[in-house]
Write an enzyme that holds these catalytic residues in place. Structure first.
Site, PDB file in Angstrom:
ATOM      1  N   ASP A 190       0.639  -0.972   0.084  1.00  0.00           N
ATOM      2  CA  ASP A 190       0.033   0.129  -0.055  1.00  0.00           C
ATOM      3  C   ASP A 190       0.937   1.266   0.157  1.00  0.00           C
ATOM      4  O   ASP A 190       1.698   1.456   0.676  1.00  0.00           O
ATOM      5  CB  ASP A 190      -0.716  -0.172   1.480  1.00  0.00           C
ATOM      6  CG  ASP A 190      -1.662   1.122   1.281  1.00  0.00           C
ATOM      7  OD1 ASP A 190      -2.608   1.643   0.175  1.00  0.00           O
ATOM      8  OD2 ASP A 190      -2.241   1.473   2.409  1.00  0.00           O
ATOM      9  N   HIS A 191       0.610   2.069  -0.898  1.00  0.00           N
ATOM     10  CA  HIS A 191       1.409   3.518  -0.938  1.00  0.00           C
ATOM     11  C   HIS A 191       3.008   3.133  -1.046  1.00  0.00           C
ATOM     12  O   HIS A 191       3.639   3.954  -0.380  1.00  0.00           O
ATOM     13  CB  HIS A 191       1.141   4.455   0.160  1.00  0.00           C
ATOM     14  CG  HIS A 191      -0.228   4.828  -0.035  1.00  0.00           C
ATOM     15  ND1 HIS A 191      -0.569   6.045  -0.695  1.00  0.00           N
ATOM     16  CD2 HIS A 191      -1.393   4.657   0.891  1.00  0.00           C
ATOM     17  CE1 HIS A 191      -1.865   6.293  -0.550  1.00  0.00           C
ATOM     18  NE2 HIS A 191      -2.466   5.575   0.311  1.00  0.00           N
ATOM     19  N   SER A 239     -12.316   3.679   5.840  1.00  0.00           N
ATOM     20  CA  SER A 239     -13.159   3.282   7.147  1.00  0.00           C
ATOM     21  C   SER A 239     -13.569   4.716   7.745  1.00  0.00           C
ATOM     22  O   SER A 239     -12.874   5.338   7.394  1.00  0.00           O
ATOM     23  CB  SER A 239     -12.220   2.500   8.119  1.00  0.00           C
ATOM     24  OG  SER A 239     -11.044   3.373   8.582  1.00  0.00           O
TER      25      SER A 239
HETATM   26 ZN   LIG Z   1      -4.375   5.031   1.390  1.00  0.00          ZN
END
Ligand SMILES: [Zn+2]
Length: 290
Positions: A81-82, A219
């Site tokens: 992620d990223h 979220s």
């Molecule tokens: Zn993100």
């Protein structure tokens, strides 16, 4: 069973649902997420964010993520992620990750296209999927992608939202498998109710021939907004902050209620795992239309 992100997104597209993507910087998260997906019998994405290297390094958690994915009863993609550099992406690929996000969204557009294209060529040659980001989700600039809290200035800045025409050009030039877009979500805890630009999702889908789109800062979004976003074409939802808080809340209660007795850490670890699992189950139900 370990699968690529591309495979999961293809099925999600056919079934008009989204795949949940959860950060797992500790064993409690890793076990809680896999257990939740197995309980519901739905596919899932487990991911390591580069910004979580201060909690645990990819060298430590990466092999465990791959092992848990291989042993799971449901299809699991293991995702970076990223990823902020070529080095980080190559490291993830070497560890057996089946998918990477290369995030050059804060660089100028031409650089983003150039670097992402180069990475796609490398990743696709070894059957690894690629996610990229276009537009800007505030907080990501400050916290490298997974900040704690959002602020009022993070909201509704349409200038930072993904431009549908640019998205078309970007996907054609880079050949990425999916695209993270900015349409009103932010990373971290929502201090204000987000106002999501659903029309923008639909517009980007139409300019990009229905490319799978990704919601970051997933979220804390309302159930109704999740369902709307999925109906418009969001196929991957990144989710972390609220499952992290769910574990914190469970531990806080336990500690407060047992302040005069001994507390063993292994019990707290199991309690946190259960709290994460329950929170992830609720999210996965919505994402999968259950
Ligand atoms: Zn993100």
């Amino acid at each position: 069973m370990l699968v690529t992100l591309k495979e999961l997104l293809k099925e999600a597209e056919v079934e008009k649902r989204a795949v949940g993507a959860f950060n797992v910087p500790n064993m409690e998260c890793l076990r809680g997420v896999i257990q939740a997906a197995e309980d519901l019998n739905v596919p899932v994405i487990i991911q390591h964010a580069e910004v979580h290297e201060n909690l645990i390094t990819i060298e430590e958690i990466g092999p465990l993520m791959v092992a848990y994915a291989k042993n799971a009863k449901v299809p699991v993609a293991v995702h970076l992620d990223h990823g902020a550099s070529l080095t980080a992406c190559l490291k993830a690929i070497k560890l057996g990750f089946t998918s990477i996000m290369y995030d050059a969204s804060l660089k100028d557009y031409e650089t983003n296209v150039k670097e992402t294209s180069e990475l796609v060529k490398i990743a696709h040659s070894v059957n690894v999927s690629v996610e990229a980001e276009l537009g800007e989700m505030t907080n990501s600039a400050i916290a490298g992608g997974e900040g704690r809290e959002s602020s009022l200035s993070d909201f509704g800045n349409v200038d930072l939202f993904t431009n549908p025409q640019q998205a078309e050009d970007f996907i054609e030039a880079t050949k990425v498998d999916c695209l993270a877009i900015s349409f009103g979500t932010v990373h971290g805890k929502y201090m204000f109710e987000p106002k999501l630009d659903f029309e923008r999702i639909a517009e980007i889908r139409s300019t990009t021939q229905r490319k799978p789109l990704v919601m970051h800062g997933g979220s804390g979004v309302s159930e109704e907004d999740y369902r709307k976003a999925i109906s418009q074409g969001i196929r991957k939802i990144n989710y972390y902050t609220y499952m992290n808080m769910a574990a914190g809340d469970a531990l806080k209660k336990k500690v407060i209620n047992n302040s005069s007795t001994e507390i063993f850490f292994d019990e707290l670890s199991l309690l946190a795992t259960d709290a994460i699992k329950e929170n992830v189950i609720q999210a996965l139900k919505i994402f999968n239309g259950l």
